[in-house]
Design an enzyme around this catalytic site. Structure first.
Site, short mmCIF file in Angstrom:
data_model
loop_
_atom_site.label_atom_id
_atom_site.label_comp_id
_atom_site.label_asym_id
_atom_site.label_seq_id
_atom_site.Cartn_x
_atom_site.Cartn_y
_atom_site.Cartn_z
N SER A 67 0.82 -1.23 -0.17
CA SER A 67 -0.03 0.12 -0.13
C SER A 67 0.88 1.27 -0.04
CB SER A 67 -0.75 -0.12 1.13
OG SER A 67 -1.59 -1.27 1.15
N1 SAM Z 1 -0.64 -4.76 3.96
C1 SAM Z 1 0.03 -5.32 3.01
C2 SAM Z 1 1.69 -4.86 2.94
O1 SAM Z 1 2.00 -4.13 3.73
O2 SAM Z 1 2.02 -4.96 1.77
C3 SAM Z 1 -0.66 -4.75 1.56
C4 SAM Z 1 -1.39 -5.61 0.99
S1 SAM Z 1 -2.42 -5.74 -0.31
C5 SAM Z 1 -2.97 -4.05 -0.92
C6 SAM Z 1 -3.58 -6.76 0.02
C7 SAM Z 1 -3.35 -8.12 0.22
O3 SAM Z 1 -4.64 -8.51 0.66
C8 SAM Z 1 -3.06 -8.98 -0.76
O4 SAM Z 1 -1.52 -9.29 -0.36
C9 SAM Z 1 -3.99 -9.83 -0.92
O5 SAM Z 1 -3.61 -11.04 -1.56
C10 SAM Z 1 -4.57 -9.96 0.31
N2 SAM Z 1 -5.99 -10.48 0.45
C11 SAM Z 1 -7.07 -10.36 -0.34
N3 SAM Z 1 -8.21 -11.14 0.22
C12 SAM Z 1 -7.76 -11.87 1.29
C13 SAM Z 1 -8.32 -12.49 2.11
N4 SAM Z 1 -9.91 -12.76 2.02
N5 SAM Z 1 -7.70 -13.07 3.30
C14 SAM Z 1 -6.43 -12.38 3.46
N6 SAM Z 1 -5.68 -11.76 2.59
C15 SAM Z 1 -6.37 -11.26 1.68
#
Ligand code: SAM
Length: 218
Positions: A67
């Site tokens: 992000s």
């Molecule tokens: N917090 C992260 C960072 O610091 O890099 C940003 C991550 S990205 C914007 C959002 C993440 O949510 C992705 O890696 C995606 O695979 C994950 N994601 C999406 N749906 C999900 C779910 N139901 N459970 C867990 N992770 C999920």
């Protein structure tokens, strides 16, 4: 422990990033100090390392992103993290947000649905000495085993608020989650007051989709 890394070549870029998030209105000094310390360049791929301290989201593989720093700062500020707070993160991604929370003294639990991202994030979190508990799974149903949480942060966008996450909040706890369409979302901040929730809405964000039982279909 982080001093060698911090004193390296990215110090001035990191300072510019901090100046910018202050300028954009972040006032929680604990958030700012954590973002000053955590080396974001270690959480991005070599391809994008030269852009690690830009205020933008960057690709981390499997169509996901780390992000934007301002968004990380704002969501963390809204969570009102204290030393010892128990925080659940849904969407580990690169591990950067988890590192910020751990640096602030929170006990961090984090869930990621892509095993390869989880494996990479574990490596870097371990290398930096952050004791974060993580698992691969569907975070839309929360992590009941360790509930209740003082804060839950969801870093992917949902069509509506997953009820299990509200159920797993402690009294006074906060859930920070982007809700909207696949194209645009608002950030919702829920605060638990007994069986009710106060809700604050912050407009205009763009996250990758939250995919799962209580999210979008994969
Ligand atoms: N917090 C992260 C960072 O610091 O890099 C940003 C991550 S990205 C914007 C959002 C993440 O949510 C992705 O890696 C995606 O695979 C994950 N994601 C999406 N749906 C999900 C779910 N139901 N459970 C867990 N992770 C999920």
């Amino acid at each position: 422990m982080l001093n060698n890394i911090q004193n390296g070549r990215y110090k001035s870029e990191r300072k510019e990033m901090i100046d910018l998030i202050r300028h954009r209105g972040i006032t929680d000094e604990n958030v700012i100090q954590a973002m000053e310390k955590v080396p974001r360049h270690l959480f991005v791929s070599d391809l994008f390392v030269h852009r690690a301290y830009e205020d933008s989201a960057l690709p981390i593989g499997v169509s996901q992103t780390i992000s934007q720093p301002y968004t990380v700062a704002l969501m963390t500020q809204e969570l009102q993290v204290r030393k010892g707070s128990k925080i659940l993160e849904v969407g580990t991604g690169s591990g950067y947000q988890a590192a910020i929370l751990a640096e602030m003294g929170a006990r961090v639990f984090t869930i990621e649905r892509h095993m390869e991202l989880l494996t990479e994030s574990r490596k870097i979190l371990d290398k930096l000495g952050y004791a974060v508990v993580s698992k691969c799974g569907d975070g839309t149903i929360g992590w009941n085993e360790f509930a209740p949480y003082d804060g839950i942060i969801v870093t992917a966008a949902a069509p509506e608020t997953p009820k299990p996450l509200l159920d797993q909040l402690a009294e006074g706890g906060k859930l920070v989650i982007p809700i909207g369409t696949l194209d645009i979302q608002d950030l919702y901040v829920y605060t638990r007051k007994k069986d009710k929730f106060e809700i604050k809405q912050i407009y205009g964000f763009k996250f990758v989709p939250l995919i799962g039982k209580k999210g979008w279909r994969g």
